[in-house]
Design a protein around this motif. Structure first.
Motif, PDB file in Angstrom:
ATOM      1  N   ILE A   1       0.834  -1.207   0.000  1.00 34.73           N
ATOM      2  CA  ILE A   1       0.000   0.000   0.000  1.00 34.73           C
ATOM      3  C   ILE A   1       0.864   1.252   0.000  1.00 34.73           C
ATOM      4  CG2 ILE A   1      -1.571   1.385   1.425  1.00 34.73           C
ATOM      5  CD1 ILE A   1      -2.952  -1.259   2.207  1.00 34.73           C
ATOM      6  N   THR A   2       1.889   1.276   0.836  1.00 34.33           N
ATOM      7  CA  THR A   2       2.765   2.445   0.907  1.00 34.33           C
ATOM      8  C   THR A   2       3.415   2.738  -0.442  1.00 34.33           C
ATOM      9  OG1 THR A   2       3.244   2.053   3.251  1.00 34.33           O
ATOM     10  CG2 THR A   2       4.829   3.402   2.023  1.00 34.33           C
ATOM     11  N   LEU A   3       3.950   1.716  -1.057  1.00 35.24           N
ATOM     12  CA  LEU A   3       4.612   1.901  -2.349  1.00 35.24           C
ATOM     13  C   LEU A   3       3.619   2.288  -3.448  1.00 35.24           C
ATOM     14  CD1 LEU A   3       7.107  -1.078  -2.213  1.00 35.24           C
ATOM     15  CD2 LEU A   3       7.737   1.319  -2.550  1.00 35.24           C
ATOM     16  N   THR A   4       2.455   1.657  -3.439  1.00 38.49           N
ATOM     17  CA  THR A   4       1.466   1.943  -4.472  1.00 38.49           C
ATOM     18  C   THR A   4       0.903   3.348  -4.313  1.00 38.49           C
ATOM     19  OG1 THR A   4       0.909  -0.424  -4.523  1.00 38.49           O
ATOM     20  CG2 THR A   4      -0.618   1.083  -5.608  1.00 38.49           C
ATOM     21  N   GLU A   5       0.686   3.785  -3.081  1.00 42.73           N
ATOM     22  CA  GLU A   5       0.232   5.163  -2.858  1.00 42.73           C
ATOM     23  C   GLU A   5       1.264   6.150  -3.383  1.00 42.73           C
ATOM     24  OE1 GLU A   5      -2.629   4.789   1.106  1.00 42.73           O
ATOM     25  OE2 GLU A   5      -0.495   5.214   1.353  1.00 42.73           O
ATOM     26  N   ARG A   6       2.518   5.874  -3.136  1.00 39.52           N
ATOM     27  CA  ARG A   6       3.575   6.774  -3.618  1.00 39.52           C
ATOM     28  C   ARG A   6       3.624   6.783  -5.141  1.00 39.52           C
ATOM     29  NH1 ARG A   6       9.144   5.706  -0.851  1.00 39.52           N
ATOM     30  NH2 ARG A   6       9.500   4.167  -2.505  1.00 39.52           N
ATOM     31  N   ALA A   7       3.489   5.605  -5.743  1.00 42.65           N
ATOM     32  CA  ALA A   7       3.489   5.515  -7.204  1.00 42.65           C
ATOM     33  C   ALA A   7       2.316   6.285  -7.799  1.00 42.65           C
ATOM     34  CB  ALA A   7       3.424   4.050  -7.632  1.00 42.65           C
ATOM     35  N   ALA A   8       1.143   6.152  -7.197  1.00 41.76           N
ATOM     36  CA  ALA A   8      -0.053   6.843  -7.694  1.00 41.76           C
ATOM     37  C   ALA A   8       0.085   8.353  -7.545  1.00 41.76           C
ATOM     38  CB  ALA A   8      -1.293   6.350  -6.949  1.00 41.76           C
TER      39      ALA A   8
END
Length: 324
Positions: A248-255
């Motif tokens: 979630i942390t990585l995907t939020e940053r990517a988004a």
């Protein structure tokens, strides 16, 4: 290459009446736009480049322009036009002793045959391309060819293909191209089927190592699109491993990065992934918010998505329907 940089080069070539330079810069910008999913804009550049090259007498430019436009037509689901141009590119390039250009044409011909559900013809095209790419010492094309062979193969054969692709990707001289290929290898490693337990572990290790290398290089380069790509794909890997909070942390940053640079294609991908992750993490409201963001991205990009992707699957069904 950066489309803005290429736009300046195109303007300079036009002012100077430098036809070969104009064709090359149109191809470069068109291929960049295609890779970004901006297919209508890519079509303008690549069709113009082919028109100019076809009217001239430079076989090298004709081979490159035909191959670039053929690749675009492949992804725009114009298979007959694509095949004709790609064959012409391969033949012209081989006559002109340009094995790397011929190899790229065979790679796209392989994709075309794979899309027609003709795996034997696809494999033959990839293997012919590999022989040419190795002659030219063309790491980027060789890596792409091994990656596409991995998509045809299953089990240990596919894993060996990906290991070759991973090695070759590390030798690609252009940093951005190297990063994109490493991410592609990592993504395919997560999708392999028919593996033993040991091979599954090896595939995940391969994916993680490729993504770590890609992330480090994207950080050095400072390219936000590539950082979004590497963060989001690492998030996908962690999702597959059940490491939901880290994912979630990585995907939020990517988004967030994708939104900041207006990369709607990546924004859709990461918001969709974020919705799945939040739902799995017991956050239905957060998941709904992410899915709504994904739908908003769809409105931006849906008309740039061809009717079908290579492989014969409906692009709407493959890319958009799961969001709905």
């Amino acid at each position: 290459t950066d489309p803005l940089t290429e736009s300046a080069a195109i303007a300079t070539a036009e002012q100077q009446g430098d036809q070969p330079a104009l064709v090359v810069t149109l191809i470069n910008r068109g291929e960049t736009l295609r890779m970004q999913g901006r297919l209508p804009q890519a079509s303008v550049d690549l069709e113009r480049a082919w028109s100019l090259a076809e009217a001239g007498n430079n076989p090298a430019l004709q081979a490159r322009a035909a191959g670039a436009l053929g690749a675009l037509y492949l992804f725009n689901q114009r298979p007959a036009d694509a095949e004709a141009l790609l064959r012409r590119s391969a033949e012209t390039a081989q006559t002109a002793q340009l094995p790397a250009v011929a190899a790229a044409a065979h790679n796209h011909l392989g994709l075309l045959y794979a899309g027609r559900q003709e795996p034997d013809r696809a494999r033959a095209a990839y293997q012919q391309g590999l022989a040419l790419a190795q002659t030219a010492n063309a790491a980027e094309i060789s890596a792409a060819l091994y990656l596409n062979l991995a998509r045809l193969d299953t089990g240990s054969a596919a894993l060996r293909d990906l290991e070759q692709a991973r090695t070759l990707a590390g030798r690609i001289p252009v940093p951005a191209a190297r990063i994109v290929q490493l991410v592609a290898v990592a993504r395919q490693a997560q999708a392999l089927t028919g593996l033993t337990t040991t091979e599954t572990r090896q595939a995940l290790q391969l994916s993680h190592a490729a993504l770590r290398e890609a992330t480090a290089q994207a950080q050095t380069l400072g390219d936000r699109r590539l950082l979004s790509l590497t963060d989001g794909q690492m998030g996908a890997l962690y999702e597959a491993q059940g490491r939901t909070r880290e994912a979630i942390t990585l995907t939020e940053r990517a988004a967030h990065t994708a939104a900041a640079i207006g990369a709607a294609d990546l924004g859709l991908r990461w918001q969709w992934q974020l919705g799945r992750l939040r739902r799995a993490n017991g956050d239905p409201a957060g998941a709904l918010s992410a899915y709504r963001q994904a739908i908003r991205q769809i409105q931006t990009i849906r008309f740039d998505i061809p009717v079908q992707y290579v492989g014969g699957r409906s692009s709407f069904r493959e890319t958009l329907e799961p969001v709905y």
